[in-house]
Design an enzyme around this catalytic site. Sequence first.
Site, PDB file in Angstrom:
ATOM      1  N   SER A  95       0.812  -1.217   0.000  1.00  0.00           N
ATOM      2  CA  SER A  95       0.000   0.000   0.000  1.00  0.00           C
ATOM      3  C   SER A  95       0.842   1.262   0.000  1.00  0.00           C
ATOM      4  O   SER A  95       2.003   1.264   0.424  1.00  0.00           O
ATOM      5  CB  SER A  95      -0.899   0.028   1.239  1.00  0.00           C
ATOM      6  OG  SER A  95      -1.648  -1.147   1.336  1.00  0.00           O
TER       7      SER A  95
HETATM    8  N1  SAH Z   1      -0.425  -5.072   4.001  1.00  0.00           N
HETATM    9  C1  SAH Z   1       0.400  -5.414   2.872  1.00  0.00           C
HETATM   10  C2  SAH Z   1      -0.267  -5.215   1.539  1.00  0.00           C
HETATM   11  C3  SAH Z   1      -1.356  -6.193   1.354  1.00  0.00           C
HETATM   12  S1  SAH Z   1      -1.894  -6.548  -0.293  1.00  0.00           S
HETATM   13  C4  SAH Z   1       1.743  -4.720   2.918  1.00  0.00           C
HETATM   14  O1  SAH Z   1       1.994  -3.940   3.851  1.00  0.00           O
HETATM   15  O2  SAH Z   1       2.560  -4.991   2.040  1.00  0.00           O
HETATM   16  C5  SAH Z   1      -3.184  -7.653   0.199  1.00  0.00           C
HETATM   17  C6  SAH Z   1      -2.729  -9.041   0.574  1.00  0.00           C
HETATM   18  O3  SAH Z   1      -3.855  -9.742   1.067  1.00  0.00           O
HETATM   19  C7  SAH Z   1      -2.203  -9.848  -0.602  1.00  0.00           C
HETATM   20  O4  SAH Z   1      -0.889 -10.260  -0.342  1.00  0.00           O
HETATM   21  C8  SAH Z   1      -3.166 -11.030  -0.685  1.00  0.00           C
HETATM   22  O5  SAH Z   1      -2.535 -12.240  -1.062  1.00  0.00           O
HETATM   23  C9  SAH Z   1      -3.693 -11.100   0.730  1.00  0.00           C
HETATM   24  N2  SAH Z   1      -4.992 -11.775   0.898  1.00  0.00           N
HETATM   25  C10 SAH Z   1      -6.069 -11.790   0.072  1.00  0.00           C
HETATM   26  N3  SAH Z   1      -7.061 -12.499   0.623  1.00  0.00           N
HETATM   27  C11 SAH Z   1      -6.638 -12.946   1.828  1.00  0.00           C
HETATM   28  C12 SAH Z   1      -7.229 -13.730   2.874  1.00  0.00           C
HETATM   29  N4  SAH Z   1      -8.471 -14.198   2.789  1.00  0.00           N
HETATM   30  N5  SAH Z   1      -6.473 -13.982   3.988  1.00  0.00           N
HETATM   31  C13 SAH Z   1      -5.204 -13.510   4.079  1.00  0.00           C
HETATM   32  N6  SAH Z   1      -4.593 -12.772   3.122  1.00  0.00           N
HETATM   33  C14 SAH Z   1      -5.304 -12.486   2.020  1.00  0.00           C
END
Ligand code: SAH
Length: 218
Positions: A64
Amino acid sequence: MEERRPDLASARDRLVERLRREITDESVLEAMGRVPRHVFVPGDLRHLAYEDRPLPLREGQTISQPFIVALMTQAVRLGKHEAVLEVGTGSGYQAAILAELAGFVHTVERLSSLAKRAEEALASLSYHNVEVHVAGPSLGWEGAAPYDAIVVTAAAPYVPETLLRQLKPGGRIIIPVGSRQEQQLMVATKHGDQIHRQELISCRFVPLVGAEAWTADP
Ligand code: SAH
């Protein structure tokens, strides 16, 4: 690692000064100033680590924008002994920011390759109050619930009941809610079986995949 990269450290200071225009919580700004975001971004994009913009991770996911990380962190108002759950570890950067401010962070990621990299990055910076988990069939991380706060960094169609159940009474959740294309960043507080919600801004996150959310492919 930091001391050897004064160019990156001063780029980070400039980023924090820019964030100061909109982020008022000094402890959040200090955390943003301490965590080396470049450790969490893919090697070929490190020179962009302190631009205020999202960056691509492997597997089609996204780290993000720093402003959004700071805003979400500020909105959940963490106490320094509190337990936090992050859903969507991605790079591990948001988890590191949370770990600077909370007592303990559990972060859960659906993709094991990303979870592994995030774990390595967090370990290289000696964060001992973060545990990275690979997601199971149900949403969140029941094993360490309930939490004082939950930060969801992937977009959901609605606030998932399973996550509300993992929140303590009076606990806060922040989550982007809307369509796959566009969401509102929503912060909510749990009071009994009700939640009080407030919308912060429009945003665009990658989708939350699985139970109570979306399928991997639209
Ligand atoms: N917070 C992160 C960015 C997240 S991007 C950072 O600081 O870099 C969103 C992430 O959520 C992705 O890696 C994706 O694989 C994950 N995601 C999607 N659905 C999910 C779920 N049900 N449980 C856990 N992770 C999930």
